[in-house]
Scaffold this active site. Structure first.
Site, PDB file in Angstrom:
ATOM      1  N   ARG A   1      47.325 127.543  70.400  1.00  0.00           N
ATOM      2  CA  ARG A   1      46.050 127.196  71.038  1.00  0.00           C
ATOM      3  C   ARG A   1      45.128 126.499  70.036  1.00  0.00           C
ATOM      4  O   ARG A   1      45.040 126.922  68.880  1.00  0.00           O
ATOM      5  CB  ARG A   1      45.371 128.457  71.600  1.00  0.00           C
ATOM      6  CG  ARG A   1      46.152 129.029  72.755  1.00  0.00           C
ATOM      7  CD  ARG A   1      45.461 130.162  73.480  1.00  0.00           C
ATOM      8  NE  ARG A   1      46.459 130.860  74.277  1.00  0.00           N
ATOM      9  CZ  ARG A   1      46.901 130.465  75.473  1.00  0.00           C
ATOM     10  NH1 ARG A   1      46.395 129.371  76.025  1.00  0.00           N
ATOM     11  NH2 ARG A   1      47.836 131.144  76.106  1.00  0.00           N
ATOM     12  N   ASP A   2      44.466 125.448  70.526  1.00  0.00           N
ATOM     13  CA  ASP A   2      43.512 124.716  69.681  1.00  0.00           C
ATOM     14  C   ASP A   2      42.341 125.630  69.333  1.00  0.00           C
ATOM     15  O   ASP A   2      41.836 126.370  70.185  1.00  0.00           O
ATOM     16  CB  ASP A   2      43.021 123.460  70.407  1.00  0.00           C
ATOM     17  CG  ASP A   2      42.356 122.477  69.466  1.00  0.00           C
ATOM     18  OD1 ASP A   2      42.938 121.402  69.224  1.00  0.00           O
ATOM     19  OD2 ASP A   2      41.260 122.790  68.958  1.00  0.00           O
TER      20      ASP A   2
ATOM     21  N   HIS B   1      50.588 115.623  66.566  1.00  0.00           N
ATOM     22  CA  HIS B   1      50.454 116.720  67.527  1.00  0.00           C
ATOM     23  C   HIS B   1      50.138 116.149  68.893  1.00  0.00           C
ATOM     24  O   HIS B   1      49.470 115.123  69.011  1.00  0.00           O
ATOM     25  CB  HIS B   1      49.356 117.703  67.091  1.00  0.00           C
ATOM     26  CG  HIS B   1      48.088 117.047  66.659  1.00  0.00           C
ATOM     27  ND1 HIS B   1      47.935 116.522  65.391  1.00  0.00           N
ATOM     28  CD2 HIS B   1      46.926 116.816  67.315  1.00  0.00           C
ATOM     29  CE1 HIS B   1      46.718 116.008  65.290  1.00  0.00           C
ATOM     30  NE2 HIS B   1      46.094 116.162  66.446  1.00  0.00           N
TER      31      HIS B   1
ATOM     32  N   HIS C   1      48.187 117.026  72.315  1.00  0.00           N
ATOM     33  CA  HIS C   1      47.223 117.920  72.951  1.00  0.00           C
ATOM     34  C   HIS C   1      47.664 118.124  74.403  1.00  0.00           C
ATOM     35  O   HIS C   1      47.898 117.142  75.119  1.00  0.00           O
ATOM     36  CB  HIS C   1      45.829 117.294  72.984  1.00  0.00           C
ATOM     37  CG  HIS C   1      45.203 117.061  71.644  1.00  0.00           C
ATOM     38  ND1 HIS C   1      44.245 117.890  71.110  1.00  0.00           N
ATOM     39  CD2 HIS C   1      45.381 116.080  70.724  1.00  0.00           C
ATOM     40  CE1 HIS C   1      43.860 117.428  69.932  1.00  0.00           C
ATOM     41  NE2 HIS C   1      44.525 116.324  69.678  1.00  0.00           N
TER      42      HIS C   1
END
Ligand code: AMP
Length: 115
Positions: free
Chosen positions: A30-31, A101, A103
């Site tokens: 999780r960001d 990455h 998202h």
């Protein structure tokens, strides 16, 4: 030799992260600063600084990143409501962490970005 980022430490479990998926090719967590109710980052375990550094030998792993994103979207219950996958490259796209990455954003209407 590319310089490691905090994401390498997350992969090695040297810094804490809320990991939702991992296997031999990718890790997803999780960001830390979520921009939507669901905001997860899918990253390769191999350090690739930017999209510009991707080579043909990475193609299988990149396809895997998308498959994993879809699997996580289902796990999170947003596969039918919808979600967005974004990869930023370099300054104009606002890339901050130089370890590629993807998202995964969802859980609300994200509005129109392009198209
Ligand atoms: P980008 O702008 O595409 O490089 O996105 C980098 C993302 O990494 C941002 O959304 C940050 O909030 C996120 N981020 C940075 N450090 C961490 C961390 N330690 N754990 C989780 N997410 C992070």
């Amino acid at each position: 030799m590319a310089e490691e980022t905090i994401f390498s430490k997350i992969i090695r479990r040297e810094v804490p992260a809320d990991i939702v998926f991992h296997d031999d090719k990718v890790t997803a967590f999780r960001d830390i600063s979520p921009q939507a109710p669901i905001h997860i980052l899918i990253i390769p375990n191999k350090l690739i600084p930017t999209i510009n550094d991707i080579t043909e030998e990475d193609e299988t792993m990149l396809g895997h990143m998308v498959t994993v994103a879809a699997k996580i979207a289902k796990q999170e219950g947003i596969d039918e409501t919808g979600y967005r996958l974004i990869m930023n490259c370099n300054k104009d796209a606002g890339q901050e962490v130089f370890h590629i990455h993807m998202h995964l954003l969802g859980g609300k209407n994200l509005g129109r970005l392009v198209g």
